[in-house]
Design a protein around this motif. Structure first.
Motif, PDB file in Angstrom:
ATOM      1  N   GLN B  18     -10.134  47.009  30.994  1.00 46.52           N
ATOM      2  CA  GLN B  18     -11.022  48.156  30.919  1.00 46.52           C
ATOM      3  C   GLN B  18     -10.281  49.475  31.033  1.00 46.52           C
ATOM      4  O   GLN B  18     -10.574  50.422  30.311  1.00 46.52           O
ATOM      5  CB  GLN B  18     -12.052  48.027  32.045  1.00 46.52           C
ATOM      6  CG  GLN B  18     -13.121  49.060  32.026  1.00 46.52           C
ATOM      7  CD  GLN B  18     -14.196  48.709  33.037  1.00 46.52           C
ATOM      8  OE1 GLN B  18     -14.346  47.557  33.433  1.00 46.52           O
ATOM      9  NE2 GLN B  18     -14.940  49.699  33.465  1.00 46.52           N
ATOM     10  N   THR B  19      -9.302  49.548  31.967  1.00 48.16           N
ATOM     11  CA  THR B  19      -8.680  50.847  32.196  1.00 48.16           C
ATOM     12  C   THR B  19      -7.432  51.085  31.346  1.00 48.16           C
ATOM     13  O   THR B  19      -7.054  52.221  31.147  1.00 48.16           O
ATOM     14  CB  THR B  19      -8.285  51.008  33.670  1.00 48.16           C
ATOM     15  OG1 THR B  19      -7.403  49.944  34.015  1.00 48.16           O
ATOM     16  CG2 THR B  19      -9.500  50.969  34.569  1.00 48.16           C
ATOM     17  N   SER B  20      -6.788  50.005  30.868  1.00 47.97           N
ATOM     18  CA  SER B  20      -5.556  50.236  30.109  1.00 47.97           C
ATOM     19  C   SER B  20      -5.664  49.811  28.651  1.00 47.97           C
ATOM     20  O   SER B  20      -5.547  50.632  27.756  1.00 47.97           O
ATOM     21  CB  SER B  20      -4.384  49.499  30.752  1.00 47.97           C
ATOM     22  OG  SER B  20      -4.090  50.057  31.992  1.00 47.97           O
ATOM     23  N   LEU B  21      -5.930  48.525  28.437  1.00 53.76           N
ATOM     24  CA  LEU B  21      -5.810  48.009  27.070  1.00 53.76           C
ATOM     25  C   LEU B  21      -6.864  48.605  26.145  1.00 53.76           C
ATOM     26  O   LEU B  21      -6.554  49.082  25.055  1.00 53.76           O
ATOM     27  CB  LEU B  21      -5.914  46.481  27.083  1.00 53.76           C
ATOM     28  CG  LEU B  21      -5.573  45.855  25.743  1.00 53.76           C
ATOM     29  CD1 LEU B  21      -4.103  46.039  25.424  1.00 53.76           C
ATOM     30  CD2 LEU B  21      -5.909  44.382  25.726  1.00 53.76           C
ATOM     31  N   THR B  23      -8.419  51.329  26.287  1.00 50.27           N
ATOM     32  CA  THR B  23      -8.358  52.764  26.021  1.00 50.27           C
ATOM     33  C   THR B  23      -7.601  53.038  24.721  1.00 50.27           C
ATOM     34  O   THR B  23      -7.693  54.119  24.167  1.00 50.27           O
ATOM     35  CB  THR B  23      -7.675  53.516  27.176  1.00 50.27           C
ATOM     36  OG1 THR B  23      -6.404  52.929  27.406  1.00 50.27           O
ATOM     37  CG2 THR B  23      -8.496  53.452  28.438  1.00 50.27           C
ATOM     38  N   PHE B  24      -6.864  52.034  24.230  1.00 49.28           N
ATOM     39  CA  PHE B  24      -6.180  52.209  22.941  1.00 49.28           C
ATOM     40  C   PHE B  24      -7.112  51.901  21.777  1.00 49.28           C
ATOM     41  O   PHE B  24      -6.849  52.302  20.651  1.00 49.28           O
ATOM     42  CB  PHE B  24      -4.941  51.313  22.854  1.00 49.28           C
ATOM     43  CG  PHE B  24      -3.847  51.740  23.769  1.00 49.28           C
ATOM     44  CD1 PHE B  24      -3.034  52.804  23.437  1.00 49.28           C
ATOM     45  CD2 PHE B  24      -3.647  51.101  24.967  1.00 49.28           C
ATOM     46  CE1 PHE B  24      -2.032  53.226  24.278  1.00 49.28           C
ATOM     47  CE2 PHE B  24      -2.648  51.508  25.823  1.00 49.28           C
ATOM     48  CZ  PHE B  24      -1.837  52.574  25.481  1.00 49.28           C
ATOM     49  N   ARG B  26     -10.622  52.557  21.540  1.00 49.09           N
ATOM     50  CA  ARG B  26     -11.936  53.079  21.874  1.00 49.09           C
ATOM     51  C   ARG B  26     -12.785  53.220  20.620  1.00 49.09           C
ATOM     52  O   ARG B  26     -12.285  53.567  19.557  1.00 49.09           O
ATOM     53  CB  ARG B  26     -11.802  54.446  22.544  1.00 49.09           C
ATOM     54  CG  ARG B  26     -11.520  54.330  24.016  1.00 49.09           C
ATOM     55  CD  ARG B  26     -11.356  55.671  24.628  1.00 49.09           C
ATOM     56  NE  ARG B  26     -10.053  56.229  24.287  1.00 49.09           N
ATOM     57  CZ  ARG B  26      -9.666  57.435  24.649  1.00 49.09           C
ATOM     58  NH1 ARG B  26     -10.474  58.213  25.303  1.00 49.09           N
ATOM     59  NH2 ARG B  26      -8.467  57.868  24.328  1.00 49.09           N
ATOM     60  N   GLY B  29     -15.246  56.915  21.439  1.00 45.12           N
ATOM     61  CA  GLY B  29     -14.872  57.471  22.738  1.00 45.12           C
ATOM     62  C   GLY B  29     -15.191  56.616  23.947  1.00 45.12           C
ATOM     63  O   GLY B  29     -14.965  57.040  25.072  1.00 45.12           O
ATOM     64  N   VAL B  30     -15.728  55.408  23.760  1.00 46.00           N
ATOM     65  CA  VAL B  30     -16.054  54.606  24.939  1.00 46.00           C
ATOM     66  C   VAL B  30     -15.265  53.298  24.932  1.00 46.00           C
ATOM     67  O   VAL B  30     -14.831  52.825  23.886  1.00 46.00           O
ATOM     68  CB  VAL B  30     -17.560  54.285  25.027  1.00 46.00           C
ATOM     69  CG1 VAL B  30     -18.358  55.550  25.185  1.00 46.00           C
ATOM     70  CG2 VAL B  30     -18.024  53.505  23.829  1.00 46.00           C
ATOM     71  N   VAL B  31     -15.077  52.738  26.133  1.00 44.04           N
ATOM     72  CA  VAL B  31     -14.477  51.412  26.254  1.00 44.04           C
ATOM     73  C   VAL B  31     -15.532  50.470  26.822  1.00 44.04           C
ATOM     74  O   VAL B  31     -16.446  50.906  27.505  1.00 44.04           O
ATOM     75  CB  VAL B  31     -13.240  51.424  27.166  1.00 44.04           C
ATOM     76  CG1 VAL B  31     -12.163  52.305  26.614  1.00 44.04           C
ATOM     77  CG2 VAL B  31     -13.605  51.842  28.564  1.00 44.04           C
ATOM     78  N   TYR B 133     -24.786  59.146  22.361  1.00 45.23           N
ATOM     79  CA  TYR B 133     -23.340  59.213  22.168  1.00 45.23           C
ATOM     80  C   TYR B 133     -22.551  58.382  23.175  1.00 45.23           C
ATOM     81  O   TYR B 133     -21.403  58.052  22.942  1.00 45.23           O
ATOM     82  CB  TYR B 133     -22.860  60.665  22.219  1.00 45.23           C
ATOM     83  CG  TYR B 133     -23.256  61.457  21.018  1.00 45.23           C
ATOM     84  CD1 TYR B 133     -22.491  61.421  19.855  1.00 45.23           C
ATOM     85  CD2 TYR B 133     -24.411  62.227  21.018  1.00 45.23           C
ATOM     86  CE1 TYR B 133     -22.856  62.137  18.747  1.00 45.23           C
ATOM     87  CE2 TYR B 133     -24.781  62.946  19.920  1.00 45.23           C
ATOM     88  CZ  TYR B 133     -24.005  62.900  18.780  1.00 45.23           C
ATOM     89  OH  TYR B 133     -24.366  63.610  17.681  1.00 45.23           O
ATOM     90  N   THR B 134     -23.115  58.084  24.322  1.00 47.44           N
ATOM     91  CA  THR B 134     -22.339  57.354  25.330  1.00 47.44           C
ATOM     92  C   THR B 134     -22.952  56.001  25.684  1.00 47.44           C
ATOM     93  O   THR B 134     -22.281  54.985  25.610  1.00 47.44           O
ATOM     94  CB  THR B 134     -22.228  58.197  26.619  1.00 47.44           C
ATOM     95  OG1 THR B 134     -21.738  59.478  26.273  1.00 47.44           O
ATOM     96  CG2 THR B 134     -21.303  57.545  27.600  1.00 47.44           C
ATOM     97  N   ARG B 138     -21.677  52.175  24.182  1.00 42.74           N
ATOM     98  CA  ARG B 138     -21.074  51.374  25.234  1.00 42.74           C
ATOM     99  C   ARG B 138     -21.804  50.044  25.412  1.00 42.74           C
ATOM    100  O   ARG B 138     -21.177  48.996  25.597  1.00 42.74           O
ATOM    101  CB  ARG B 138     -21.123  52.172  26.533  1.00 42.74           C
ATOM    102  CG  ARG B 138     -20.097  51.752  27.529  1.00 42.74           C
ATOM    103  CD  ARG B 138     -19.983  52.840  28.551  1.00 42.74           C
ATOM    104  NE  ARG B 138     -19.937  52.266  29.868  1.00 42.74           N
ATOM    105  CZ  ARG B 138     -18.804  51.921  30.462  1.00 42.74           C
ATOM    106  NH1 ARG B 138     -17.670  52.067  29.835  1.00 42.74           N
ATOM    107  NH2 ARG B 138     -18.814  51.421  31.652  1.00 42.74           N
TER     108      ARG B 138
END
Lengths: 300, 169
Positions: B18-21, B23-24, B26, B29-31, B133-134, B138
């Motif tokens: 969730q926090t690293s992989l 984010t590449f 997205r 703009g969301v993960v 948008y969010t 998501r």
């Protein structure tokens, strides 16, 4: 025989049920603990620092590893950009470089003049070169609501709370918490961020506040409290102001658009396009000097 | 004991995803909310009590790493774990619709609680824009990822059951 075993089994199961805890009791117990943690972390923020450091030393190496892989993959994807695009961009860049070289020469001459004049008047340099440390972004709090990220430098590298973070020549945000080898940065586009800004041309002050609503619709954040008789135009630069108590003076925040007079007829509001491309941010610079006003407060 | 360690490893993997992989990769703009998928999986396959602890620790991990005041995410995850845990009564091993629907509604509950706690209380009322948008992207992205993650976690759960020598009734 079989019947008795079955009944014994059933009895055992029934016994188990009377001993076992109900989920709602666990729920309320954990809820109570969590609320206690919320209060403790709010009242005594330093108390949880050892826990944060422990988690960090465990998580950060793995995040770094994943980032190396992720970055190489996304770099490879970027390589598929067509040659035509690159050629076009190259021509444009060459033209800009020529224009900038001209401008730079002019400016350096003016700077020379300014320096000598400043020496004459014994004035302090207005925009000193701040000392900076470079860091990589290794994780993001990206639940879509907030714009907070973690960098791979911490208190061991001299990072402190409230240090300013830049990328390129624009302002990115502020260090909000520090651990041994990492730190958390809240960016200026975060919904809860507020920066005291100033128009470079006219020195009119304003408040630049992050706004998720306008950020996700058209990539801009809000500017408010501009003086009604400020002589400003579209695309004017906004930099951090001299009255901010956390941000160093004169860092570029972005360019102003859509200036309007407030409904109260007392101030103007506008939108600001950040100078930094937050979507593709992966390295940042941290200014390792804190704004001097803190020291003044200590002396009092 | 093995189960505890395995759940812990799953939790760390979800956190890293969730926090690293992700984010590449997205999307708008969301993960995806991988920790939510884990919490939902645990509450659907194993019931409320293990899910409550999973939710508690995953929320705490997120809070300790990213926010100054610790505990809000933990509360949200626990509420979701408690509610989704009721679905354990209709657990059936080959059913993929119920966990999908649970993830979908869980993400909705998560986002709405998050909005109320952190935005509504500060006077931000533009729920409509946030929703389009969010929240909605998501929810969809999380469900999409859960199509891959749920079978994996479920498979591990079945494997552990077999190791413990228990069979589902």
């Amino acid at each position: 025989m079989q019947k008795s075993r079955r009944s014994r089994n059933r009895r055992r199961r029934n016994n188990k049920k009377t001993i076992s805890v109900l989920p709602k009791h666990v729920f309320f117990l954990l809820l109570f603990i969590t609320v206690a943690i919320v209060f403790v972390s709010y009242r005594f923020p330093n108390l949880l620092q050892p826990v944060r450091n422990g988690i960090e030393s465990f998580i950060i190496p793995m995040q770094k590893g994943i980032n190396v892989v992720g970055r190489s993959v996304s770099d490879r994807l970027d390589n598929f950009d067509t040659i035509k695009n690159l050629q076009k961009e190259n021509e444009e860049l060459k033209a800009t470089v020529e224009a900038l070289t001209m401008q730079n020469q002019q400016i350096s001459q003016e700077k020379y003049e300014l320096n000598s004049l400043q020496e004459l008047y014994e004035l302090d340099v207005k925009y000193p070169d701040y000392k900076k440390v470079a860091a990589r972004i290794i994780a993001r709090e990206s639940n879509g609501w907030y714009n907070v990220f973690t960098i791979d430098k911490g208190s061991k590298d001299g990072i402190k709370e409230n240090m300013n973070v830049m990328a390129g020549n624009g302002l990115v945000g502020l260090v909000v918490s520090v651990r041994n080898n990492s730190a958390t940065v809240r960016s200026i586009i975060d919904d809860s961020s507020k920066v005291s800004g100033m128009f470079l041309k006219t020195s009119d002050t304003c408040i630049v506040s992050g706004d998720l609503n306008s950020m996700i619709t058209d990539g801009r954040i809000k500017v408010s409290m501009i003086s009604l008789d400020a002589d400003i135009n579209e695309n004017d630069e906004i930099v951090t102001s001299h009255i901010s108590d956390k941000f160093q003076q004169g860092i570029l925040i972005g360019y102003v658009t859509d200036i309007k007079i407030d409904s109260s007829n007392m101030t103007k509001t506008a939108y600001l396009t950040p100078a930094v491309d937050f979507e593709h941010l992966d390295t940042v610079l941290i200014i390792t000097e804190l704004k001097e006003s803190f020291e003044l407060e200590d002396e009092e | 004991m093995i189960r505890l360690i395995v759940t812990f490893i799953e939790l760390i993997i979800c956190f890293l995803l969730q926090t690293s992989l992700f984010t590449f990769i997205r999307i708008s703009g969301v993960v995806p909310n991988c920790l939510l998928i884990l919490v939902i999986t645990v509450s659907y396959t194993r019931g409320q009590i293990p899910a409550l602890f999973t939710g508690f620790f995953s929320g705490l991990l997120l809070d300790l790493c990213f926010s100054e005041t610790v505990g809000f995410c933990a509360v949200i995850y626990m509420v979701i774990a408690f509610l989704a845990g009721f679905a354990h009564k209709i657990y059936y091993e080959r059913d993929y619709f119920v966990p999908g629907a649970l993830v979908f509604s869980g993400e909705l509950v998560y986002s709405l609680l998050y909005y109320i706690l952190f935005f509504l209380l500060r006077g931000k009322l533009e729920l409509q824009t946030y929703f389009i948008y969010t929240i909605l992207p998501r929810m969809l992205y999380t469900v999409l990822v859960s199509l891959a993650l749920y079978p994996a976690f479920h498979g591990i759960h079945r494997l552990l059951l077999r190791l413990e020598g228990k069979h589902d009734d």
